[in-house]
Design an enzyme around this catalytic site. Structure first.
Site, mmCIF file in Angstrom:
data_model
loop_
_atom_site.group_PDB
_atom_site.id
_atom_site.type_symbol
_atom_site.label_atom_id
_atom_site.label_comp_id
_atom_site.label_asym_id
_atom_site.label_seq_id
_atom_site.Cartn_x
_atom_site.Cartn_y
_atom_site.Cartn_z
ATOM 1 N N ILE A 73 -3.723 0.610 8.519
ATOM 2 C CA ILE A 73 -1.992 0.903 8.713
ATOM 3 C C ILE A 73 -1.760 2.358 8.250
ATOM 4 O O ILE A 73 -2.206 2.533 7.094
ATOM 5 C CB ILE A 73 -1.039 0.001 8.098
ATOM 6 C CG1 ILE A 73 -1.874 -1.392 8.283
ATOM 7 C CG2 ILE A 73 0.251 0.111 8.790
ATOM 8 C CD1 ILE A 73 -1.128 -2.391 7.459
ATOM 9 N N LEU B 50 0.708 -1.096 0.015
ATOM 10 C CA LEU B 50 -0.179 -0.080 -0.196
ATOM 11 C C LEU B 50 0.971 1.213 0.090
ATOM 12 O O LEU B 50 1.696 1.353 0.924
ATOM 13 C CB LEU B 50 -0.711 0.094 1.174
ATOM 14 C CG LEU B 50 -2.046 -0.922 1.410
ATOM 15 C CD1 LEU B 50 -1.530 -2.410 1.673
ATOM 16 C CD2 LEU B 50 -2.962 -0.522 2.317
ATOM 17 N N GLY C 74 1.495 4.340 4.453
ATOM 18 C CA GLY C 74 2.271 3.135 3.567
ATOM 19 C C GLY C 74 2.571 2.010 4.325
ATOM 20 O O GLY C 74 3.041 2.158 5.368
ATOM 21 N N SER C 75 2.365 0.874 3.810
ATOM 22 C CA SER C 75 2.303 -0.218 4.546
ATOM 23 C C SER C 75 2.332 -1.519 3.780
ATOM 24 O O SER C 75 2.458 -1.336 2.515
ATOM 25 C CB SER C 75 1.230 -0.209 5.635
ATOM 26 O OG SER C 75 0.062 0.005 4.907
ATOM 27 N N ARG C 76 2.056 -2.686 4.332
ATOM 28 C CA ARG C 76 2.105 -3.927 3.556
ATOM 29 C C ARG C 76 0.747 -4.658 4.329
ATOM 30 O O ARG C 76 0.876 -4.816 5.200
ATOM 31 C CB ARG C 76 3.196 -4.505 3.544
ATOM 32 C CG ARG C 76 3.350 -5.918 3.188
ATOM 33 C CD ARG C 76 4.802 -6.615 3.007
ATOM 34 N NE ARG C 76 4.941 -7.958 2.697
ATOM 35 C CZ ARG C 76 5.021 -8.326 1.536
ATOM 36 N NH1 ARG C 76 5.378 -7.671 0.507
ATOM 37 N NH2 ARG C 76 5.205 -9.821 1.180
#
Length: 202
Positions: free
Chosen positions: A190, A103, A193-195
């Site tokens: 989250i 993301l 910015g993330s996963r």
């Protein structure tokens, strides 16, 4: 048109825009006194873009969830960056397919249940803040794992893992062990910015 803002964004969704607006006012007042008009307009335009981004980051647009019970929907908006077969001995107890979703700061960061399910347990793990595009980040970064069981046949065991990235530093998970979730239901986000990873039995 009203674009809803997620409740999971508080307090940042209120604080960040307020700070930017204050900076815009200060820049305008100082610009009139000390800078040429083109410089003031440029600064204000940049700050306006940042303000729009800060508000859009916490957007929670409507998502129409498919009704087919045989489907698993994505637990996050973003880009599928890797699909790998891994060993998952703890919960799935065997080979699993891990789907990694990155993301960016421009994606919607809401996390959703991939199916009708029951939350068996939730495990938070402290860790690093590597780039979330790296498949290894799911193993070493700060993360929060939801261990869920489908309530529909074949009642598979699945794992959703929220993973912090280089920019993301805050995981929100508003659900608890024993809670029932419906497909597409929001359970957290989250920030910045993330996963998100989805583990399914092979």
């Amino acid at each position: 048109m009203r674009i809803p803002v997620t409740k999971y964004g508080l307090p940042q969704v209120a604080v960040f825009p307020a700070i930017i607006i204050v900076v815009m006012i200060i820049a305008l007042l100082l610009g009139k006194k000390y800078m040429p008009i083109w410089a003031t307009v440029t600064i204000e335009a940049i700050l306006l873009i940042v303000l729009v981004w800060a508000l859009s980051f916490f957007r929670a647009p409507f998502r129409a969830t498919p009704t087919d019970k045989n489907l698993l929907i994505s637990p996050a908006d973003g880009k599928v960056t890797d699909i790998e077969i891994v060993d998952e001995p703890e919960f799935i107890k065997g080979k699993a397919i891990r789907i990694g979703i990155f993301l960016s700061i421009f994606n919607v960061h809401i996390n959703r249940a991939p199916c009708d399910c029951s939350v068996e347990k939730i495990t938070y793990k402290k860790g690093k803040f590597k780039n979330a595009m790296d498949p290894q980040s799911g193993r070493v970064n700060e993360s929060n794992s939801l261990y869920i069981t489908r309530t529909q046949s074949p009642q598979d065991k699945l794992i959703i893992r929220q993973v912090s990235g280089a920019i993301a530093r805050h995981i929100v998970c508003k659900t608890a062990s024993g809670q029932k979730l419906t497909a597409g239901q929001q359970f957290g986000m989250i920030k910045f910015g993330s996963r998100t990873e989805l583990y399914i039995p092979k």
